[in-house]
Scaffold this motif. Structure first.
Motif, PDB file in Angstrom:
ATOM      1  N   ILE A 156       0.836  -1.200   0.000  1.00 43.88           N
ATOM      2  CA  ILE A 156       0.000   0.000   0.000  1.00 43.88           C
ATOM      3  C   ILE A 156       0.864   1.241   0.000  1.00 43.88           C
ATOM      4  O   ILE A 156       0.600   2.202  -0.717  1.00 43.88           O
ATOM      5  CB  ILE A 156      -0.968  -0.014   1.205  1.00 43.88           C
ATOM      6  CG1 ILE A 156      -2.015  -1.110   0.985  1.00 43.88           C
ATOM      7  CG2 ILE A 156      -1.639   1.337   1.387  1.00 43.88           C
ATOM      8  CD1 ILE A 156      -2.959  -1.306   2.132  1.00 43.88           C
ATOM      9  N   GLN A 157       1.952   1.231   0.770  1.00 44.89           N
ATOM     10  CA  GLN A 157       2.843   2.389   0.826  1.00 44.89           C
ATOM     11  C   GLN A 157       3.498   2.634  -0.533  1.00 44.89           C
ATOM     12  O   GLN A 157       3.638   3.776  -0.964  1.00 44.89           O
ATOM     13  CB  GLN A 157       3.911   2.174   1.894  1.00 44.89           C
ATOM     14  CG  GLN A 157       4.780   3.370   2.124  1.00 44.89           C
ATOM     15  CD  GLN A 157       5.789   3.137   3.238  1.00 44.89           C
ATOM     16  OE1 GLN A 157       6.008   2.012   3.651  1.00 44.89           O
ATOM     17  NE2 GLN A 157       6.392   4.198   3.708  1.00 44.89           N
ATOM     18  N   VAL A 158       3.881   1.585  -1.227  1.00 43.36           N
ATOM     19  CA  VAL A 158       4.534   1.729  -2.524  1.00 43.36           C
ATOM     20  C   VAL A 158       3.534   2.176  -3.595  1.00 43.36           C
ATOM     21  O   VAL A 158       3.848   3.005  -4.447  1.00 43.36           O
ATOM     22  CB  VAL A 158       5.223   0.403  -2.939  1.00 43.36           C
ATOM     23  CG1 VAL A 158       5.667   0.435  -4.381  1.00 43.36           C
ATOM     24  CG2 VAL A 158       6.403   0.127  -2.032  1.00 43.36           C
ATOM     25  N   LEU A 159       2.323   1.638  -3.542  1.00 41.46           N
ATOM     26  CA  LEU A 159       1.357   1.886  -4.604  1.00 41.46           C
ATOM     27  C   LEU A 159       0.597   3.206  -4.477  1.00 41.46           C
ATOM     28  O   LEU A 159      -0.006   3.646  -5.447  1.00 41.46           O
ATOM     29  CB  LEU A 159       0.355   0.733  -4.671  1.00 41.46           C
ATOM     30  CG  LEU A 159       0.964  -0.621  -5.063  1.00 41.46           C
ATOM     31  CD1 LEU A 159      -0.083  -1.708  -4.947  1.00 41.46           C
ATOM     32  CD2 LEU A 159       1.532  -0.564  -6.473  1.00 41.46           C
ATOM     33  N   THR A 160       0.597   3.841  -3.300  1.00 38.75           N
ATOM     34  CA  THR A 160      -0.107   5.112  -3.163  1.00 38.75           C
ATOM     35  C   THR A 160       0.747   6.254  -3.715  1.00 38.75           C
ATOM     36  O   THR A 160       1.971   6.203  -3.717  1.00 38.75           O
ATOM     37  CB  THR A 160      -0.453   5.415  -1.694  1.00 38.75           C
ATOM     38  OG1 THR A 160       0.731   5.315  -0.906  1.00 38.75           O
ATOM     39  CG2 THR A 160      -1.503   4.470  -1.169  1.00 38.75           C
ATOM     40  N   VAL A 161       0.061   7.273  -4.191  1.00 41.04           N
ATOM     41  CA  VAL A 161       0.741   8.424  -4.786  1.00 41.04           C
ATOM     42  C   VAL A 161       1.339   9.271  -3.671  1.00 41.04           C
ATOM     43  O   VAL A 161       0.683   9.577  -2.683  1.00 41.04           O
ATOM     44  CB  VAL A 161      -0.263   9.259  -5.616  1.00 41.04           C
ATOM     45  CG1 VAL A 161       0.414  10.476  -6.206  1.00 41.04           C
ATOM     46  CG2 VAL A 161      -0.873   8.400  -6.708  1.00 41.04           C
ATOM     47  N   HIS A 162       2.606   9.643  -3.837  1.00 37.08           N
ATOM     48  CA  HIS A 162       3.301  10.475  -2.856  1.00 37.08           C
ATOM     49  C   HIS A 162       3.671  11.801  -3.505  1.00 37.08           C
ATOM     50  O   HIS A 162       4.132  11.844  -4.638  1.00 37.08           O
ATOM     51  CB  HIS A 162       4.584   9.789  -2.352  1.00 37.08           C
ATOM     52  CG  HIS A 162       4.332   8.495  -1.666  1.00 37.08           C
ATOM     53  ND1 HIS A 162       3.790   8.408  -0.399  1.00 37.08           N
ATOM     54  CD2 HIS A 162       4.522   7.207  -2.066  1.00 37.08           C
ATOM     55  CE1 HIS A 162       3.683   7.143  -0.055  1.00 37.08           C
ATOM     56  NE2 HIS A 162       4.114   6.390  -1.062  1.00 37.08           N
ATOM     57  N   LYS A 163       3.474  12.869  -2.768  1.00 35.25           N
ATOM     58  CA  LYS A 163       3.913  14.187  -3.229  1.00 35.25           C
ATOM     59  C   LYS A 163       5.059  14.625  -2.328  1.00 35.25           C
ATOM     60  O   LYS A 163       4.905  14.733  -1.123  1.00 35.25           O
ATOM     61  CB  LYS A 163       2.775  15.197  -3.145  1.00 35.25           C
ATOM     62  CG  LYS A 163       1.653  14.910  -4.112  1.00 35.25           C
ATOM     63  CD  LYS A 163       0.603  15.985  -4.038  1.00 35.25           C
ATOM     64  CE  LYS A 163      -0.508  15.686  -5.013  1.00 35.25           C
ATOM     65  NZ  LYS A 163      -1.558  16.680  -4.982  1.00 35.25           N
ATOM     66  N   GLN A 164       6.206  14.826  -2.939  1.00 33.07           N
ATOM     67  CA  GLN A 164       7.364  15.268  -2.177  1.00 33.07           C
ATOM     68  C   GLN A 164       7.701  16.691  -2.592  1.00 33.07           C
ATOM     69  O   GLN A 164       7.633  17.052  -3.759  1.00 33.07           O
ATOM     70  CB  GLN A 164       8.557  14.365  -2.450  1.00 33.07           C
ATOM     71  CG  GLN A 164       8.360  12.945  -1.975  1.00 33.07           C
ATOM     72  CD  GLN A 164       9.563  12.085  -2.273  1.00 33.07           C
ATOM     73  OE1 GLN A 164      10.507  12.513  -2.934  1.00 33.07           O
ATOM     74  NE2 GLN A 164       9.545  10.860  -1.778  1.00 33.07           N
ATOM     75  N   LEU A 165       8.059  17.477  -1.601  1.00 31.65           N
ATOM     76  CA  LEU A 165       8.443  18.852  -1.874  1.00 31.65           C
ATOM     77  C   LEU A 165       9.953  18.949  -1.971  1.00 31.65           C
ATOM     78  O   LEU A 165      10.672  18.571  -1.057  1.00 31.65           O
ATOM     79  CB  LEU A 165       7.929  19.772  -0.761  1.00 31.65           C
ATOM     80  CG  LEU A 165       6.403  19.878  -0.649  1.00 31.65           C
ATOM     81  CD1 LEU A 165       6.041  20.728   0.552  1.00 31.65           C
ATOM     82  CD2 LEU A 165       5.836  20.483  -1.906  1.00 31.65           C
ATOM     83  N   LEU A 166      10.420  19.409  -3.107  1.00 28.31           N
ATOM     84  CA  LEU A 166      11.837  19.664  -3.301  1.00 28.31           C
ATOM     85  C   LEU A 166      12.002  21.135  -3.682  1.00 28.31           C
ATOM     86  O   LEU A 166      11.574  21.569  -4.728  1.00 28.31           O
ATOM     87  CB  LEU A 166      12.412  18.784  -4.419  1.00 28.31           C
ATOM     88  CG  LEU A 166      12.380  17.284  -4.165  1.00 28.31           C
ATOM     89  CD1 LEU A 166      12.874  16.530  -5.393  1.00 28.31           C
ATOM     90  CD2 LEU A 166      13.254  16.942  -2.983  1.00 28.31           C
ATOM     91  N   GLY A 167      12.576  21.893  -2.813  1.00 31.81           N
ATOM     92  CA  GLY A 167      12.759  23.309  -3.078  1.00 31.81           C
ATOM     93  C   GLY A 167      11.441  24.082  -3.107  1.00 31.81           C
ATOM     94  O   GLY A 167      11.342  25.096  -3.768  1.00 31.81           O
ATOM     95  N   GLY A 168      10.429  23.596  -2.389  1.00 24.97           N
ATOM     96  CA  GLY A 168       9.170  24.311  -2.306  1.00 24.97           C
ATOM     97  C   GLY A 168       8.205  24.006  -3.447  1.00 24.97           C
ATOM     98  O   GLY A 168       7.113  24.529  -3.476  1.00 24.97           O
ATOM     99  N   LYS A 169       8.596  23.197  -4.441  1.00 24.62           N
ATOM    100  CA  LYS A 169       7.717  22.896  -5.560  1.00 24.62           C
ATOM    101  C   LYS A 169       7.326  21.419  -5.520  1.00 24.62           C
ATOM    102  O   LYS A 169       8.158  20.561  -5.283  1.00 24.62           O
ATOM    103  CB  LYS A 169       8.437  23.186  -6.886  1.00 24.62           C
ATOM    104  CG  LYS A 169       8.803  24.634  -7.061  1.00 24.62           C
ATOM    105  CD  LYS A 169       9.515  24.823  -8.376  1.00 24.62           C
ATOM    106  CE  LYS A 169       9.985  26.272  -8.527  1.00 24.62           C
ATOM    107  NZ  LYS A 169      10.723  26.461  -9.749  1.00 24.62           N
ATOM    108  N   PRO A 170       6.044  21.118  -5.766  1.00 21.33           N
ATOM    109  CA  PRO A 170       5.658  19.720  -5.802  1.00 21.33           C
ATOM    110  C   PRO A 170       6.288  18.988  -6.987  1.00 21.33           C
ATOM    111  O   PRO A 170       6.387  19.540  -8.066  1.00 21.33           O
ATOM    112  CB  PRO A 170       4.139  19.743  -5.927  1.00 21.33           C
ATOM    113  CG  PRO A 170       3.723  21.160  -6.004  1.00 21.33           C
ATOM    114  CD  PRO A 170       4.942  22.019  -5.951  1.00 21.33           C
ATOM    115  N   GLN A 171       6.752  17.797  -6.728  1.00 20.01           N
ATOM    116  CA  GLN A 171       7.352  16.996  -7.789  1.00 20.01           C
ATOM    117  C   GLN A 171       6.260  16.197  -8.487  1.00 20.01           C
ATOM    118  O   GLN A 171       5.423  15.590  -7.843  1.00 20.01           O
ATOM    119  CB  GLN A 171       8.383  16.034  -7.190  1.00 20.01           C
ATOM    120  CG  GLN A 171       9.120  15.226  -8.223  1.00 20.01           C
ATOM    121  CD  GLN A 171      10.118  14.289  -7.563  1.00 20.01           C
ATOM    122  OE1 GLN A 171      10.246  14.267  -6.353  1.00 20.01           O
ATOM    123  NE2 GLN A 171      10.799  13.517  -8.360  1.00 20.01           N
ATOM    124  N   SER A 172       6.270  16.191  -9.802  1.00 23.19           N
ATOM    125  CA  SER A 172       5.209  15.473 -10.535  1.00 23.19           C
ATOM    126  C   SER A 172       5.677  14.134 -11.005  1.00 23.19           C
ATOM    127  O   SER A 172       6.794  13.768 -10.969  1.00 23.19           O
ATOM    128  CB  SER A 172       4.738  16.274 -11.714  1.00 23.19           C
ATOM    129  OG  SER A 172       5.816  16.596 -12.564  1.00 23.19           O
TER     130      SER A 172
END
Length: 86
Positions: A70-86
């Protein structure tokens, strides 16, 4: 001849009893969330051992999944330098 008939009757009785006593599924055990075999329970002891549920507790999209899946398959949004990574 009498002995052969007696032996056949006993063998038939045992064969009929085996089918009635067979388990549909062997039990599955877990210790602190990790699966453990019956042999490991007998060696390590039965402290903190529970029989695991045959029905999966966690699902993702209607399919059984482990917590790591479940942890691997869910979508994660990480902030790098204040911008969301797509």
């Amino acid at each position: 001849m009498k002995r052969l008939v007696l032996f056949a009757a006993v063998a038939l009785a045992i064969a009929n009893g085996i089918g009635a006593a067979a388990a549909a599924e062997l039990p599955i055990y877990e210790s602190t969330g990790f699966p453990i075999t019956a042999h490991q329970v007998s060696v390590m002891g039965a402290g903190h051992v529970e029989e695991a549920s045959s029905v999966p507790a966690l699902t993702l999209g209607g399919m059984p999944a482990s917590p790591s899946q479940i942890q691997v398959l869910t979508v994660h949004k990480q902030l790098l330098g204040g911008k969301p990574q797509s």
